[in-house]
Design an enzyme around this catalytic site. Structure first.
Site, short mmCIF file in Angstrom:
data_model
loop_
_atom_site.label_atom_id
_atom_site.label_comp_id
_atom_site.label_asym_id
_atom_site.label_seq_id
_atom_site.Cartn_x
_atom_site.Cartn_y
_atom_site.Cartn_z
N SER A 8 0.85 -1.19 0.00
CA SER A 8 0.00 0.00 0.00
C SER A 8 0.88 1.25 0.00
O SER A 8 1.60 1.51 0.96
CB SER A 8 -0.90 0.01 1.23
OG SER A 8 -1.42 1.31 1.41
N HIS A 33 -1.22 -1.50 -4.16
CA HIS A 33 -2.50 -1.11 -3.58
C HIS A 33 -2.53 0.41 -3.39
O HIS A 33 -1.63 0.98 -2.78
CB HIS A 33 -2.67 -1.83 -2.24
CG HIS A 33 -3.98 -1.60 -1.55
ND1 HIS A 33 -5.14 -2.27 -1.89
CD2 HIS A 33 -4.31 -0.80 -0.52
CE1 HIS A 33 -6.12 -1.89 -1.09
NE2 HIS A 33 -5.65 -0.98 -0.25
N ASP A 35 -4.63 3.63 -2.08
CA ASP A 35 -5.70 4.03 -1.18
C ASP A 35 -6.15 5.46 -1.45
O ASP A 35 -5.41 6.41 -1.20
CB ASP A 35 -5.21 3.96 0.27
CG ASP A 35 -5.07 2.54 0.76
OD1 ASP A 35 -6.05 1.78 0.66
OD2 ASP A 35 -3.98 2.19 1.24
N MET A 37 -8.74 8.40 -0.43
CA MET A 37 -9.63 8.80 0.68
C MET A 37 -10.17 10.20 0.45
O MET A 37 -9.45 11.07 -0.01
CB MET A 37 -8.82 8.82 1.98
CG MET A 37 -8.14 7.52 2.31
SD MET A 37 -7.26 7.69 3.86
CE MET A 37 -6.47 6.08 3.93
N HIS A 66 -8.22 1.19 -4.16
CA HIS A 66 -9.17 1.02 -3.06
C HIS A 66 -9.82 2.37 -2.78
O HIS A 66 -9.18 3.26 -2.22
CB HIS A 66 -8.39 0.50 -1.83
CG HIS A 66 -9.20 0.37 -0.58
ND1 HIS A 66 -8.60 0.20 0.66
CD2 HIS A 66 -10.53 0.37 -0.37
CE1 HIS A 66 -9.56 0.10 1.58
NE2 HIS A 66 -10.73 0.22 0.99
N MET A 68 -11.90 4.71 -0.82
CA MET A 68 -12.57 5.00 0.45
C MET A 68 -13.26 6.35 0.30
O MET A 68 -12.89 7.35 0.92
CB MET A 68 -11.54 5.00 1.59
CG MET A 68 -11.13 3.59 1.98
SD MET A 68 -9.64 3.56 2.96
CE MET A 68 -8.41 3.60 1.66
N MET A 137 -11.73 -5.47 5.46
CA MET A 137 -10.91 -4.51 6.21
C MET A 137 -10.63 -5.10 7.59
O MET A 137 -11.55 -5.54 8.29
CB MET A 137 -11.65 -3.17 6.39
CG MET A 137 -11.73 -2.30 5.15
SD MET A 137 -10.15 -1.92 4.35
CE MET A 137 -9.23 -1.10 5.66
N ASP A 175 -6.75 -6.05 4.56
CA ASP A 175 -6.12 -4.72 4.54
C ASP A 175 -6.13 -4.12 5.94
O ASP A 175 -7.20 -3.83 6.48
CB ASP A 175 -6.91 -3.84 3.56
CG ASP A 175 -6.27 -2.47 3.35
OD1 ASP A 175 -5.20 -2.21 3.92
OD2 ASP A 175 -6.87 -1.67 2.60
C1 DX5 Z 1 -6.22 1.92 5.57
C2 DX5 Z 1 -5.76 1.57 4.18
C3 DX5 Z 1 -4.66 0.59 4.16
C4 DX5 Z 1 -3.38 1.01 4.84
C5 DX5 Z 1 -2.80 -0.22 5.48
O1 DX5 Z 1 -7.42 2.61 5.51
O2 DX5 Z 1 -6.83 1.02 3.44
O3 DX5 Z 1 -4.39 0.11 2.85
O4 DX5 Z 1 -2.43 1.57 3.99
O5 DX5 Z 1 -1.71 0.14 6.26
P1 DX5 Z 1 -0.99 -0.87 7.24
O6 DX5 Z 1 -0.56 -2.06 6.43
O7 DX5 Z 1 0.17 -0.06 7.76
O8 DX5 Z 1 -1.97 -1.24 8.31
ZN ZN Z 2 -6.49 -0.03 1.45
#
Ligand code: DX5
Ligand code: ZN
Length: 225
Positions: A8, A33, A35, A37, A66, A68, A137, A175
């Site tokens: 990620s 991956h 993310d 947001m 991903h 969010m 999650m 994740d």
């Molecule tokens: C959290 C993200 C994850 C995050 C995971 O909302 O969706 O992808 O980067 O981070 P780690 O592996 O550090 O928990």
């Molecule tokens: Zn993620």
């Protein structure tokens, strides 16, 4: 089954993002991956289309995006245009989940559905035959570096069993909080796509990836998975 780490980039050093993408590729990583947001579906804001478009220029890795974000159906085409190979949306964020999954598939990319820790697996049953990936999650979405929530292990088991029993094709991704001490738990429960941020990024990205891959191999060998 394919077992893959999905690093990620939320945990990357954005000052050296291109270099780190290259290191990942050279280390045998196939999926990255990403993310996104929006500060509404989750409390934080990360990055969006311009960053994805930039790294796409020099990377042939598979971009697992991903989302969010609230009502992700508004942005599917844009994320595809800037380089997504797969788009995962949250069950909790969609007005019409089945319609959103259909829209993703019509855009010719892989479609994933995700559930937050408190959302039951049964809420995604109607789309389970259609999706390419289910993302369980294992922390509250929004931030990297959180602690794995053990109550999510049962959901991994549940979704894997449903996929197996019905002959569906979806991969099971986890994740949040994946590291040396939780890897075995999630793999044994049935996850095969392993998102990892803080576990892999840091001083020695290459070494961390190598060690994590070795660890995964060791677990699969011992447990015969
Ligand atoms: C959290 C993200 C994850 C995050 C995971 O909302 O969706 O992808 O980067 O981070 P780690 O592996 O550090 O928990
Ligand atoms: Zn993620």
């Amino acid at each position: 089954m394919n077992y893959r780490f999905c690093p990620s980039i939320l945990s990357a050093d954005f000052n050296r993002l291109g270099d780190q993408m290259r290191i990942l590729q050279e280390s045998g990583i196939e999926i990255v991956h990403i993310d996104v947001m929006d500060g509404i579906f989750v409390p934080s804001i990360s990055f969006g289309m311009p960053v994805i478009r930039s790294i796409r220029k020099e990377s042939s890795l598979f971009f697992d995006v991903h989302l969010m974000i609230q009502e992700p159906e508004r942005y599917i085409q844009e994320f595809v245009s800037c380089g997504a190979d797969s788009i995962t949306v949250h069950q909790e964020a969609c007005r019409d989940l089945a319609g959103t999954i259909r829209k993703i598939k019509e855009a010719n990319v892989k479609a994933g559905v995700s559930v937050k820790p408190e959302t039951p697996v049964k809420s995604i049953l109607p789309v389970l035959p259609e999706v390419d990936m289910v993302l369980i999650m294992t922390v509250q979405p929004g931030f990297g570096g959180q602690k794995y929530l053990p109550e999510c292990t049962e959901k991994i088991r549940e979704v894997r069993a449903l996929i197996r029993e019905n002959g569906y094709h979806a991969d099971v991704q986890v994740d949040g909080g994946i590291n040396d001490s939780t890897l075995r738990t999630v793999v044994e429960a049935g996850a095969n796509y392993l998102v990892a941020g803080s576990y892999l990024f840091g001083e020695d990205l290459q070494g961390n990836v190598r060690r994590a891959q070795d660890k995964l191999q060791e677990i699969r060998k011992i447990d015969n998975i």
